[in-house]
Design a protein around this motif. Structure first.
Motif, PDB file in Angstrom:
ATOM      1  N   SER A  37       0.871  -1.182   0.000  1.00  0.00           N
ATOM      2  CA  SER A  37       0.000   0.000   0.000  1.00  0.00           C
ATOM      3  C   SER A  37       0.901   1.223   0.000  1.00  0.00           C
ATOM      4  N   CYS A  38       0.319   2.349  -0.370  1.00  0.00           N
ATOM      5  CA  CYS A  38       1.100   3.595  -0.351  1.00  0.00           C
ATOM      6  C   CYS A  38       1.466   3.964   1.077  1.00  0.00           C
ATOM      7  N   ARG A  39       0.532   3.760   2.020  1.00  0.00           N
ATOM      8  CA  ARG A  39       0.807   4.150   3.414  1.00  0.00           C
ATOM      9  C   ARG A  39       2.000   3.359   3.956  1.00  0.00           C
ATOM     10  N   PHE A  40       2.084   2.095   3.580  1.00  0.00           N
ATOM     11  CA  PHE A  40       3.204   1.244   4.000  1.00  0.00           C
ATOM     12  C   PHE A  40       4.505   1.786   3.397  1.00  0.00           C
ATOM     13  N   VAL A  61      -4.290  19.342   4.397  1.00  0.00           N
ATOM     14  CA  VAL A  61      -5.466  18.817   3.694  1.00  0.00           C
ATOM     15  C   VAL A  61      -5.016  17.514   3.037  1.00  0.00           C
ATOM     16  N   ASN A  62      -5.206  16.459   3.771  1.00  0.00           N
ATOM     17  CA  ASN A  62      -4.595  15.181   3.442  1.00  0.00           C
ATOM     18  C   ASN A  62      -5.400  14.094   4.147  1.00  0.00           C
ATOM     19  N   ASP A  63      -5.228  12.884   3.703  1.00  0.00           N
ATOM     20  CA  ASP A  63      -5.862  11.752   4.362  1.00  0.00           C
ATOM     21  C   ASP A  63      -5.320  11.662   5.798  1.00  0.00           C
ATOM     22  N   VAL A  65      -5.032   9.157   7.566  1.00  0.00           N
ATOM     23  CA  VAL A  65      -4.172   7.961   7.669  1.00  0.00           C
ATOM     24  C   VAL A  65      -2.698   8.353   7.538  1.00  0.00           C
ATOM     25  N   ILE A  66      -2.410   9.308   6.654  1.00  0.00           N
ATOM     26  CA  ILE A  66      -1.007   9.695   6.423  1.00  0.00           C
ATOM     27  C   ILE A  66      -0.453  10.446   7.639  1.00  0.00           C
ATOM     28  N   PHE A  67      -1.311  11.213   8.275  1.00  0.00           N
ATOM     29  CA  PHE A  67      -0.919  11.870   9.532  1.00  0.00           C
ATOM     30  C   PHE A  67      -0.464  10.809  10.543  1.00  0.00           C
ATOM     31  N   THR A 107       5.436  15.825   0.354  1.00  0.00           N
ATOM     32  CA  THR A 107       4.402  16.456  -0.481  1.00  0.00           C
ATOM     33  C   THR A 107       3.150  15.582  -0.498  1.00  0.00           C
ATOM     34  N   THR A 108       2.044  16.131  -1.012  1.00  0.00           N
ATOM     35  CA  THR A 108       0.782  15.378  -1.085  1.00  0.00           C
ATOM     36  C   THR A 108       0.268  15.260  -2.517  1.00  0.00           C
ATOM     37  N   ASN A 109       0.482  16.339  -3.319  1.00  0.00           N
ATOM     38  CA  ASN A 109      -0.004  16.321  -4.706  1.00  0.00           C
ATOM     39  C   ASN A 109      -1.489  15.982  -4.733  1.00  0.00           C
ATOM     40  N   GLU A 133       7.951  12.312  -1.778  1.00  0.00           N
ATOM     41  CA  GLU A 133       6.721  12.660  -2.499  1.00  0.00           C
ATOM     42  C   GLU A 133       5.662  11.590  -2.266  1.00  0.00           C
ATOM     43  N   ASP A 134       4.510  12.033  -1.763  1.00  0.00           N
ATOM     44  CA  ASP A 134       3.346  11.153  -1.758  1.00  0.00           C
ATOM     45  C   ASP A 134       2.667  11.374  -3.102  1.00  0.00           C
ATOM     46  N   ALA A 135       2.821  10.417  -3.983  1.00  0.00           N
ATOM     47  CA  ALA A 135       2.271  10.539  -5.337  1.00  0.00           C
ATOM     48  C   ALA A 135       1.043   9.651  -5.501  1.00  0.00           C
ATOM     49  N   ALA A 136       0.364   9.354  -4.368  1.00  0.00           N
ATOM     50  CA  ALA A 136      -0.793   8.453  -4.416  1.00  0.00           C
ATOM     51  C   ALA A 136      -1.826   8.918  -5.434  1.00  0.00           C
ATOM     52  N   HIS A 137      -2.076  10.235  -5.486  1.00  0.00           N
ATOM     53  CA  HIS A 137      -3.121  10.764  -6.370  1.00  0.00           C
ATOM     54  C   HIS A 137      -2.564  11.194  -7.721  1.00  0.00           C
ATOM     55  N   ALA A 138      -1.270  11.084  -7.922  1.00  0.00           N
ATOM     56  CA  ALA A 138      -0.638  11.840  -9.007  1.00  0.00           C
ATOM     57  C   ALA A 138       0.172  10.966  -9.955  1.00  0.00           C
ATOM     58  N   SER A 160      -4.282   1.889  -5.634  1.00  0.00           N
ATOM     59  CA  SER A 160      -5.719   1.891  -5.347  1.00  0.00           C
ATOM     60  C   SER A 160      -6.432   3.076  -5.972  1.00  0.00           C
ATOM     61  N   LYS A 161      -5.703   3.996  -6.586  1.00  0.00           N
ATOM     62  CA  LYS A 161      -6.346   5.213  -7.094  1.00  0.00           C
ATOM     63  C   LYS A 161      -6.601   5.059  -8.600  1.00  0.00           C
ATOM     64  N   HIS A 162      -5.834   5.733  -9.459  1.00  0.00           N
ATOM     65  CA  HIS A 162      -6.106   5.621 -10.908  1.00  0.00           C
ATOM     66  C   HIS A 162      -6.114   4.166 -11.378  1.00  0.00           C
ATOM     67  N   ASP A 264      -9.611   2.060   6.311  1.00  0.00           N
ATOM     68  CA  ASP A 264      -9.938   1.974   4.863  1.00  0.00           C
ATOM     69  C   ASP A 264      -9.156   0.865   4.139  1.00  0.00           C
ATOM     70  N   MET A 265      -8.164   0.275   4.784  1.00  0.00           N
ATOM     71  CA  MET A 265      -7.411  -0.798   4.103  1.00  0.00           C
ATOM     72  C   MET A 265      -6.737  -1.706   5.137  1.00  0.00           C
ATOM     73  N   HIS A 266      -7.488  -2.715   5.571  1.00  0.00           N
ATOM     74  CA  HIS A 266      -6.938  -3.567   6.632  1.00  0.00           C
ATOM     75  C   HIS A 266      -5.758  -4.412   6.157  1.00  0.00           C
ATOM     76  N   LEU A 346     -12.768  13.290   0.753  1.00  0.00           N
ATOM     77  CA  LEU A 346     -12.929  14.603   1.383  1.00  0.00           C
ATOM     78  C   LEU A 346     -11.962  14.663   2.568  1.00  0.00           C
ATOM     79  N   TYR A 347     -11.284  15.782   2.736  1.00  0.00           N
ATOM     80  CA  TYR A 347     -10.312  15.909   3.832  1.00  0.00           C
ATOM     81  C   TYR A 347     -10.602  17.176   4.626  1.00  0.00           C
ATOM     82  N   ASP A 348     -11.706  17.168   5.325  1.00  0.00           N
ATOM     83  CA  ASP A 348     -12.204  18.350   6.007  1.00  0.00           C
ATOM     84  C   ASP A 348     -12.572  17.964   7.440  1.00  0.00           C
TER      85      ASP A 348
HETATM   86  C1  LIG Z   1      -3.009  11.556  -0.310  1.00  0.00           C
HETATM   87  C2  LIG Z   1      -3.017  10.093   0.020  1.00  0.00           C
HETATM   88  N1  LIG Z   1      -1.835   9.486   0.248  1.00  0.00           N
HETATM   89  C3  LIG Z   1      -1.762   8.187   0.541  1.00  0.00           C
HETATM   90  C4  LIG Z   1      -2.909   7.415   0.639  1.00  0.00           C
HETATM   91  C5  LIG Z   1      -2.783   5.974   1.030  1.00  0.00           C
HETATM   92  O1  LIG Z   1      -2.879   5.150  -0.072  1.00  0.00           O
HETATM   93  P1  LIG Z   1      -3.067   3.561   0.196  1.00  0.00           P
HETATM   94  O2  LIG Z   1      -4.529   3.374   0.461  1.00  0.00           O
HETATM   95  O3  LIG Z   1      -2.565   2.905  -1.036  1.00  0.00           O
HETATM   96  O4  LIG Z   1      -2.247   3.245   1.378  1.00  0.00           O
HETATM   97  C6  LIG Z   1      -4.151   7.990   0.408  1.00  0.00           C
HETATM   98  C7  LIG Z   1      -5.366   7.163   0.475  1.00  0.00           C
HETATM   99  O5  LIG Z   1      -6.423   7.517   0.034  1.00  0.00           O
HETATM  100  C8  LIG Z   1      -4.211   9.360   0.096  1.00  0.00           C
HETATM  101  O6  LIG Z   1      -5.386   9.959  -0.117  1.00  0.00           O
END
Ligand SMILES: Cc1ncc(COP(=O)(O)O)c(C=O)c1O
Length: 405
Positions: A37-40, A61-63, A65-67, A107-109, A133-138, A160-162, A264-266, A346-348
């Motif tokens: 996973s990206c978080r890992f 303004v970020n997930d 989980v990343i915090f 970064t978050t991108n 770089e967190d390129a999860a969305h990018a 898990s994104k695109h 969101d991802m066990h 949403l990150y609010d």
């Molecule tokens: C900005 C951002 N970085 C990282 C992640 C984590 O990605 P993953 O679910 O692949 O761990 C997310 C998850 O939605 C995210 O929104």
């Protein structure tokens, strides 16, 4: 073999990861390591590049989980000021006092809109600290003529994104000589693959299609809640300040922070089985077509009254979500939901409001981030036409930044 038992490790890790890794290596021109996973991958990078006790500049303004990943790595989050129109880091407003004493910039991108990577790279070089770089969305975004993920000492992608694999990611590194060391660190953190998890992964797309076909989405979410797989009642997960203080008093590590990081991802740290990797490779090989669909929808959405200043005349990116700016975001979300269009990502509120100064350094200029978080409606560009129709019919008004928030 009973359900819940480990899968046999009869195939070498190097072989099973090599298909997806070589596809990504070709795309990015960098050494890439498969991660579950990206978080890992972000955790792995932060542990490798930052000494525990360090401070990391990140976007509020970020997930969430990343915090928690940053906290799990033994690091103190420092919230950056953002630009109001796209939620990217506003470099010029980061005070000198914040730059001093940083161990890294993350970064978050957000939604695929690049942070100012070339400038951040130069700044990090001057300070002698890593850029991650967190390129999860990018995955398809470009900045300064180079792909996002091509600037950092490390960059991490989410499949898990695109890509839509619902599992997996890549840790890409500037220095290919680090591969072996990072692969060993990864393998030590992985938990054994479980047959039950692999079976659940294999049947999930069919189950989800069935649920959508029968219009049972709400019932399915309620069932997930009962099964303990749906931990969010609201946009942000419950912070559980008492538990968090206790976790922070212990050693850094994923175990102490597992209940936050897994949300969101066990399966976020599970060693992948063949089904996951095969599906991932297949989906990854169709990524260019997906990116083109994202780009076309992005163009259409940015050309609406809600498109705001996100484009800035620059080349259109294949955004993961297009942050439309609407005055009454909650009403827009409800109007879309009535047409069975779910709004996610949403990150609010921003992370400093969510967590408070006990757990993070607050942004010195929080208003633009708060404004963006309140008004951004992350629209899936592949559903651009439907979304434009619904927003038009509901009379959604564009939000305009007045400089005050
Ligand atoms: C900005 C951002 N970085 C990282 C992640 C984590 O990605 P993953 O679910 O692949 O761990 C997310 C998850 O939605 C995210 O929104």
């Amino acid at each position: 073999m009973a359900l819940g038992e480990s899968c046999p490790a009869e195939f070498s890790a190097r072989t099973v990861y090599s298909g997806p890794e070589s596809l990504m290596r070709r795309r990015l021109g960098r050494e890439c390591l498969y991660v579950p996973s990206c978080r890992f991958g972000l955790y792995l990078a932060l542990r490798h590049w930052c000494p525990p006790g360090g401070r990391v500049l990140m976007s509020p303004v970020n997930d969430d989980v990343i915090f928690f990943v940053v906290l799990a790595a033994g690091l103190r989050p420092v919230q950056a000021p953002l630009r109001p129109y796209d939620g990217s880091i506003d470099l010029d407003r980061v005070p000198d006092s914040d730059w001093r004493g940083l161990s890294a910039v993350l970064t978050t991108n957000l939604y695929g809109n690049p942070d100012p990577a070339p400038e951040l790279r130069a700044r990090c070089d001057r300070l002698g600290i890593p850029l991650i770089e967190d390129a999860a969305h990018a995955i398809g975004s470009v900045v300064g003529g180079r792909p996002v993920g091509g600037f950092g000492d490390a960059s991490v992608f989410s499949l898990s994104k695109h890509v839509g694999a619902k599992t997996g990611g890549f840790l890409a590194v500037a220095d290919p000589a680090l591969r072996t060391e990072l692969a060993l660190a990864r393998d030590e953190l992985l938990q054994p693959s479980r047959l039950r998890a692999e079976l659940a992964y294999a049947v999930r797309p069919y189950a989800e299609a069935g649920v959508r076909g029968l219009r049972l989405v709400r019932a399915a979410r309620a069932a997930l809640r009962v099964l303990g797989q749906e931990e969010r009642e609201a946009i942000r997960m419950p912070l559980r300040a008492g538990d968090l203080k206790q976790a922070l008093a212990g050693e850094p590590g994923l175990s102490g922070f597992h209940s936050w990081v897994r949300v969101d991802m066990h399966d976020y740290r599970l060693r992948p089985g063949r089904t996951r990797l095969r599906r991932t490779e297949r989906l990854l090989s169709g990524l260019d077509a997906r990116l083109e669909a994202h780009r076309a929808g992005t163009r259409r959405l940015l050309d609406t009254v809600w498109g705001g200043g996100a484009r800035d005349g620059a080349e259109v990116q294949p955004l993961f979500r297009v942050p439309l700016l609407v005055e009454d975001r909650d009403a827009a979300v409800a109007a879309l939901a009535r047409r069975r269009i779910t709004t996610g990502y949403l990150y609010d509120p921003p992370l400093d409001t969510y967590a408070g100064e006990v757990f993070t350094d607050l942004s010195p200029h929080p208003a633009p981030a708060a404004w963006f978080a309140r008004h951004a409606l992350p629209a899936d560009p592949r559903r651009a036409d439907e979304i434009i129709r619904v927003l038009t019919a509901s009379g959604a008004r564009p939000a305009v930044w007045d400089g005050r928030g």
